[in-house]
Design a protein around this motif. Structure first.
Motif, PDB file in Angstrom:
ATOM      1  N   GLU A  49       0.741  -1.749  -0.195  1.00 42.08           N
ATOM      2  CA  GLU A  49       0.022  -0.128   0.154  1.00 42.08           C
ATOM      3  C   GLU A  49       0.708   1.513  -0.072  1.00 42.08           C
ATOM      4  O   GLU A  49       0.284   2.623  -1.012  1.00 42.08           O
ATOM      5  CB  GLU A  49      -0.638   0.000   1.247  1.00 42.08           C
ATOM      6  N   SER A  50       2.284   1.531   0.791  1.00 45.68           N
ATOM      7  CA  SER A  50       3.058   2.289   0.349  1.00 45.68           C
ATOM      8  C   SER A  50       3.632   2.403  -0.316  1.00 45.68           C
ATOM      9  O   SER A  50       4.416   3.611  -0.748  1.00 45.68           O
ATOM     10  CB  SER A  50       3.839   2.183   1.919  1.00 45.68           C
ATOM     11  N   ILE A  51       3.436   1.950  -1.030  1.00 48.21           N
ATOM     12  CA  ILE A  51       4.284   1.164  -3.217  1.00 48.21           C
ATOM     13  C   ILE A  51       3.231   2.388  -3.871  1.00 48.21           C
ATOM     14  O   ILE A  51       3.390   3.428  -4.653  1.00 48.21           O
ATOM     15  CB  ILE A  51       5.049   0.374  -3.487  1.00 48.21           C
ATOM     16  N   PHE A  52       1.849   1.189  -3.804  1.00 49.63           N
ATOM     17  CA  PHE A  52       0.707   1.815  -4.605  1.00 49.63           C
ATOM     18  C   PHE A  52      -0.457   2.190  -3.861  1.00 49.63           C
ATOM     19  O   PHE A  52      -0.801   1.825  -3.673  1.00 49.63           O
ATOM     20  CB  PHE A  52       0.623   0.285  -5.227  1.00 49.63           C
ATOM     21  N   THR A  53       0.142   3.107  -3.129  1.00 43.30           N
ATOM     22  CA  THR A  53      -1.000   4.248  -3.273  1.00 43.30           C
ATOM     23  C   THR A  53      -2.822   3.904  -3.206  1.00 43.30           C
ATOM     24  O   THR A  53      -3.362   3.840  -2.369  1.00 43.30           O
ATOM     25  CB  THR A  53      -1.017   5.884  -2.334  1.00 43.30           C
ATOM     26  N   GLU A  54      -2.776   3.997  -4.495  1.00 40.69           N
ATOM     27  CA  GLU A  54      -4.088   3.676  -5.414  1.00 40.69           C
ATOM     28  C   GLU A  54      -4.658   2.350  -5.138  1.00 40.69           C
ATOM     29  O   GLU A  54      -5.808   2.552  -4.539  1.00 40.69           O
ATOM     30  CB  GLU A  54      -4.100   4.247  -6.574  1.00 40.69           C
ATOM     31  N   SER A  55      -3.811   1.737  -4.456  1.00 40.69           N
ATOM     32  CA  SER A  55      -4.781  -0.111  -4.137  1.00 40.69           C
ATOM     33  C   SER A  55      -5.499   0.232  -3.725  1.00 40.69           C
ATOM     34  O   SER A  55      -6.055  -0.889  -2.922  1.00 40.69           O
ATOM     35  CB  SER A  55      -3.400  -0.880  -4.449  1.00 40.69           C
ATOM     36  N   LYS A  56      -5.053   1.408  -2.409  1.00 41.14           N
ATOM     37  CA  LYS A  56      -6.067   0.884  -1.284  1.00 41.14           C
ATOM     38  C   LYS A  56      -7.245   1.200  -1.811  1.00 41.14           C
ATOM     39  O   LYS A  56      -8.240   0.633  -0.575  1.00 41.14           O
ATOM     40  CB  LYS A  56      -5.758   2.055  -0.092  1.00 41.14           C
ATOM     41  N   ASN A  57      -7.822   1.570  -2.320  1.00 44.42           N
ATOM     42  CA  ASN A  57      -9.008   1.295  -3.194  1.00 44.42           C
ATOM     43  C   ASN A  57     -10.360   0.094  -3.636  1.00 44.42           C
ATOM     44  O   ASN A  57     -11.303   0.150  -4.284  1.00 44.42           O
ATOM     45  CB  ASN A  57      -9.220   3.135  -3.870  1.00 44.42           C
ATOM     46  N   LEU A  58      -8.896  -0.155  -4.202  1.00 45.20           N
ATOM     47  CA  LEU A  58      -9.595  -1.821  -5.050  1.00 45.20           C
ATOM     48  C   LEU A  58     -10.366  -2.762  -3.488  1.00 45.20           C
ATOM     49  O   LEU A  58     -10.187  -2.650  -2.942  1.00 45.20           O
ATOM     50  CB  LEU A  58      -8.263  -2.060  -5.367  1.00 45.20           C
ATOM     51  N   THR A  59     -10.592  -3.198  -4.254  1.00 46.10           N
ATOM     52  CA  THR A  59     -11.835  -4.548  -3.587  1.00 46.10           C
ATOM     53  C   THR A  59     -11.073  -5.372  -3.542  1.00 46.10           C
ATOM     54  O   THR A  59     -10.023  -5.653  -3.972  1.00 46.10           O
ATOM     55  CB  THR A  59     -13.284  -5.083  -4.494  1.00 46.10           C
ATOM     56  N   LYS A  60     -11.004  -6.786  -2.713  1.00 47.61           N
ATOM     57  CA  LYS A  60     -10.552  -7.781  -2.556  1.00 47.61           C
ATOM     58  C   LYS A  60     -10.122  -8.186  -4.394  1.00 47.61           C
ATOM     59  O   LYS A  60      -9.315  -9.071  -4.459  1.00 47.61           O
ATOM     60  CB  LYS A  60     -10.926  -8.853  -1.639  1.00 47.61           C
ATOM     61  N   ASP A  61     -11.273  -8.544  -4.812  1.00 51.53           N
ATOM     62  CA  ASP A  61     -11.383  -9.175  -6.075  1.00 51.53           C
ATOM     63  C   ASP A  61     -10.823  -8.391  -7.193  1.00 51.53           C
ATOM     64  O   ASP A  61      -9.117  -8.588  -7.957  1.00 51.53           O
ATOM     65  CB  ASP A  61     -12.418  -9.478  -7.007  1.00 51.53           C
ATOM     66  N   GLU A  62     -10.329  -7.282  -7.620  1.00 50.94           N
ATOM     67  CA  GLU A  62     -10.043  -6.061  -7.971  1.00 50.94           C
ATOM     68  C   GLU A  62      -8.715  -6.428  -7.299  1.00 50.94           C
ATOM     69  O   GLU A  62      -7.789  -6.164  -8.894  1.00 50.94           O
ATOM     70  CB  GLU A  62     -10.692  -4.693  -8.114  1.00 50.94           C
ATOM     71  N   PHE A  63      -8.014  -6.037  -6.322  1.00 44.38           N
ATOM     72  CA  PHE A  63      -6.327  -6.618  -5.677  1.00 44.38           C
ATOM     73  C   PHE A  63      -6.159  -7.882  -6.074  1.00 44.38           C
ATOM     74  O   PHE A  63      -5.290  -8.452  -6.654  1.00 44.38           O
ATOM     75  CB  PHE A  63      -6.466  -6.601  -4.294  1.00 44.38           C
ATOM     76  N   TYR A  64      -7.363  -8.986  -6.766  1.00 44.27           N
ATOM     77  CA  TYR A  64      -6.786  -9.931  -6.807  1.00 44.27           C
ATOM     78  C   TYR A  64      -6.194 -10.389  -8.300  1.00 44.27           C
ATOM     79  O   TYR A  64      -5.243 -10.059  -8.695  1.00 44.27           O
ATOM     80  CB  TYR A  64      -7.861 -11.102  -6.415  1.00 44.27           C
ATOM     81  N   GLN A  65      -7.141  -9.516  -9.241  1.00 47.37           N
ATOM     82  CA  GLN A  65      -6.721  -9.180 -10.376  1.00 47.37           C
ATOM     83  C   GLN A  65      -5.602  -8.409 -10.872  1.00 47.37           C
ATOM     84  O   GLN A  65      -5.154  -9.268 -11.970  1.00 47.37           O
ATOM     85  CB  GLN A  65      -8.387  -8.072 -10.920  1.00 47.37           C
TER      86      GLN A  65
END
Length: 106
Positions: A49-65
């Motif tokens: 999350e510290s590297i990819f700050t925008e990833s905080k807004n991803l859902t579990k499925d989006e993160f997995y993708q």
């Protein structure tokens, strides 16, 4: 005869106590492993999350993708293998250096 029966009962009780102690130690060991895993996951998730700050807004499925994206996955796996190989080489080099020092000290 009664004395032997008492010894048998006492021994059976000791066995039960030792079995309970074993179960308790196994449970404690599992809990420690779970804590280590949880800590590792929290730390790695925080780094991500510290590297990819925008990833905080991803859902579990989006993160997995994202993390299973084929090209990304292959590139990351190759990098991981390089890091592990490098670590092993360094470890082997340190072992060799230690052995050489021990030989020269003798």
């Amino acid at each position: 005869m009664k004395n032997i029966d008492e010894k048998i009962l006492m021994t059976e009780e000791e066995i039960k106590q030792l079995q309970n102690k074993r179960k308790k130690l196994i449970s404690q060991q599992k809990q420690e492993e779970i804590k280590k895993r949880d800590r590792r996951l929290y730390e790695k998730g925080a780094v991500f999350e510290s590297i990819f700050t925008e990833s905080k807004n991803l859902t579990k499925d989006e993160f997995y993708q994202l993390i299973t994206y084929p090209n990304l996955k292959e590139i990351v796996n190759q990098k991981i293998k390089k890091i592990i190989d490098s670590r092993e080489e360094s470890k082997n080099q340190n072992t060799e250096n230690r052995e050489e020092r021990m030989e020269t000290e003798e």
